[in-house]
Write a protein that holds these residues in place. Sequence first.
Motif, short mmCIF file in Angstrom:
data_model
loop_
_atom_site.label_atom_id
_atom_site.label_comp_id
_atom_site.label_asym_id
_atom_site.label_seq_id
_atom_site.Cartn_x
_atom_site.Cartn_y
_atom_site.Cartn_z
N THR A 148 0.85 -1.18 0.00
CA THR A 148 0.00 0.00 0.00
C THR A 148 0.89 1.23 0.00
OG1 THR A 148 -1.87 1.13 1.06
CG2 THR A 148 -0.30 0.05 2.54
N SER A 149 0.55 2.21 -0.83
CA SER A 149 1.28 3.47 -0.92
C SER A 149 2.76 3.21 -1.21
CB SER A 149 1.05 4.28 0.36
OG SER A 149 1.56 5.58 0.23
N TRP A 150 3.66 3.63 -0.31
CA TRP A 150 5.09 3.43 -0.55
C TRP A 150 5.41 1.94 -0.72
CZ3 TRP A 150 9.59 2.66 3.09
CH2 TRP A 150 10.81 2.82 2.42
N GLY A 151 4.73 1.08 0.02
CA GLY A 151 4.92 -0.35 -0.15
C GLY A 151 4.60 -0.81 -1.56
N SER A 152 3.62 -0.17 -2.20
CA SER A 152 3.31 -0.48 -3.60
C SER A 152 4.43 -0.06 -4.52
CB SER A 152 2.01 0.21 -4.02
OG SER A 152 0.91 -0.37 -3.36
N MET A 153 5.05 1.08 -4.22
CA MET A 153 6.19 1.52 -5.03
C MET A 153 7.34 0.54 -4.90
SD MET A 153 6.01 5.60 -4.21
CE MET A 153 7.56 5.97 -5.03
N VAL A 154 7.60 0.07 -3.70
CA VAL A 154 8.66 -0.92 -3.46
C VAL A 154 8.32 -2.22 -4.19
CG1 VAL A 154 9.85 -2.31 -1.72
CG2 VAL A 154 9.36 0.11 -1.27
N ALA A 155 7.06 -2.64 -4.14
CA ALA A 155 6.64 -3.87 -4.82
C ALA A 155 6.87 -3.76 -6.32
CB ALA A 155 5.17 -4.16 -4.51
N GLN A 156 6.53 -2.62 -6.91
CA GLN A 156 6.74 -2.43 -8.35
C GLN A 156 8.23 -2.46 -8.68
OE1 GLN A 156 4.09 0.64 -10.31
NE2 GLN A 156 3.62 1.00 -8.15
N ALA A 157 9.04 -1.80 -7.87
CA ALA A 157 10.49 -1.78 -8.11
C ALA A 157 11.05 -3.20 -7.99
CB ALA A 157 11.19 -0.84 -7.14
N PHE A 158 10.59 -3.95 -7.00
CA PHE A 158 11.03 -5.34 -6.83
C PHE A 158 10.67 -6.15 -8.07
CE2 PHE A 158 10.56 -9.73 -5.62
CZ PHE A 158 11.65 -9.97 -4.80
N ALA A 159 9.44 -6.02 -8.54
CA ALA A 159 8.98 -6.80 -9.69
C ALA A 159 9.80 -6.46 -10.94
CB ALA A 159 7.50 -6.55 -9.95
N LEU A 160 10.17 -5.21 -11.11
CA LEU A 160 10.99 -4.82 -12.26
C LEU A 160 12.41 -5.36 -12.16
CD1 LEU A 160 9.77 -1.15 -12.64
CD2 LEU A 160 9.45 -3.00 -14.30
N ARG A 161 12.96 -5.37 -10.97
CA ARG A 161 14.35 -5.83 -10.78
C ARG A 161 14.46 -7.34 -10.60
NH1 ARG A 161 18.10 -2.17 -10.17
NH2 ARG A 161 19.47 -3.40 -8.81
N HIS A 162 13.40 -7.97 -10.11
CA HIS A 162 13.43 -9.40 -9.80
C HIS A 162 12.16 -10.08 -10.34
CE1 HIS A 162 16.79 -8.51 -7.11
NE2 HIS A 162 16.07 -7.48 -6.69
N PRO A 163 11.93 -10.02 -11.64
CA PRO A 163 10.66 -10.54 -12.17
C PRO A 163 10.47 -12.04 -11.95
CG PRO A 163 12.16 -9.95 -13.96
CD PRO A 163 12.77 -9.43 -12.68
N SER A 164 11.54 -12.82 -11.96
CA SER A 164 11.39 -14.26 -11.77
C SER A 164 11.02 -14.62 -10.33
CB SER A 164 12.67 -14.99 -12.16
OG SER A 164 13.73 -14.65 -11.28
N ARG A 165 11.19 -13.69 -9.42
CA ARG A 165 10.87 -13.93 -8.01
C ARG A 165 9.48 -13.42 -7.66
NH1 ARG A 165 15.73 -12.84 -4.06
NH2 ARG A 165 14.38 -14.22 -2.88
N THR A 166 8.82 -12.76 -8.61
CA THR A 166 7.53 -12.12 -8.36
C THR A 166 6.41 -12.98 -8.94
OG1 THR A 166 8.62 -9.96 -8.53
CG2 THR A 166 6.21 -9.99 -8.66
N ALA A 167 5.62 -13.60 -8.07
CA ALA A 167 4.48 -14.40 -8.52
C ALA A 167 3.34 -13.49 -8.95
CB ALA A 167 4.03 -15.35 -7.41
N SER A 168 3.08 -12.45 -8.16
CA SER A 168 2.03 -11.49 -8.48
C SER A 168 2.16 -10.27 -7.57
CB SER A 168 0.64 -12.12 -8.32
OG SER A 168 0.45 -12.61 -7.01
N LEU A 169 1.44 -9.23 -7.95
CA LEU A 169 1.43 -7.98 -7.19
C LEU A 169 0.00 -7.65 -6.81
CD1 LEU A 169 3.72 -5.72 -9.44
CD2 LEU A 169 4.36 -6.88 -7.32
N VAL A 170 -0.19 -7.16 -5.60
CA VAL A 170 -1.45 -6.58 -5.15
C VAL A 170 -1.09 -5.18 -4.67
CG1 VAL A 170 -3.39 -6.74 -3.56
CG2 VAL A 170 -2.30 -8.85 -4.43
#
Length: 150
Positions: A109-131
């Motif tokens: 949520t909020s900043w946590g969502s920004m971190v989640a998006q950055a993680f998914a961009l840098r580590h796509p194979s480790r990202t099952a999904s984003l909420v």
Amino acid sequence: MSEARLPFPLPHALAPLHVRRDGRDGRDGRSDADTAPTLVLLHAICTSGALWTPQLDAWRPAFRLLCVDLPGHGESAPLAGDATLADVADALAATLDAHGESRVTLVGTSWGSMVAQAFALRHPSRTASLVLAHAGSTTSAEGPRSGSVG
């Protein structure tokens, strides 16, 4: 493209982030704990992983839960120097490594969502999904667009 800088300093050495494990993590003796999806819960700025406490009872039966204190929040030390959002994502990756988590669903949520998006961009194979809640589609005018994820 220049790396988006955080609008606040995060001084200190990179260290694993504080995590509260909950849910089906094997401590309750359940043999199916290995198959439960892992949710990594990422909080808003000026809060901590405790933000997610009201949701834990509902999610505990079905998921392994990791409530993360992002850098400089809760019990996590700030990052060193002029940290970027990518640095925070990498600190999260290192923390997940320390907890034996290879592929996760990120709930932010909020900043946590920004971190989640950055993680998914840098580590796509480790990202099952984003909420993502209360999130923008960019982290800054020059930052990566969330639409470029897989």
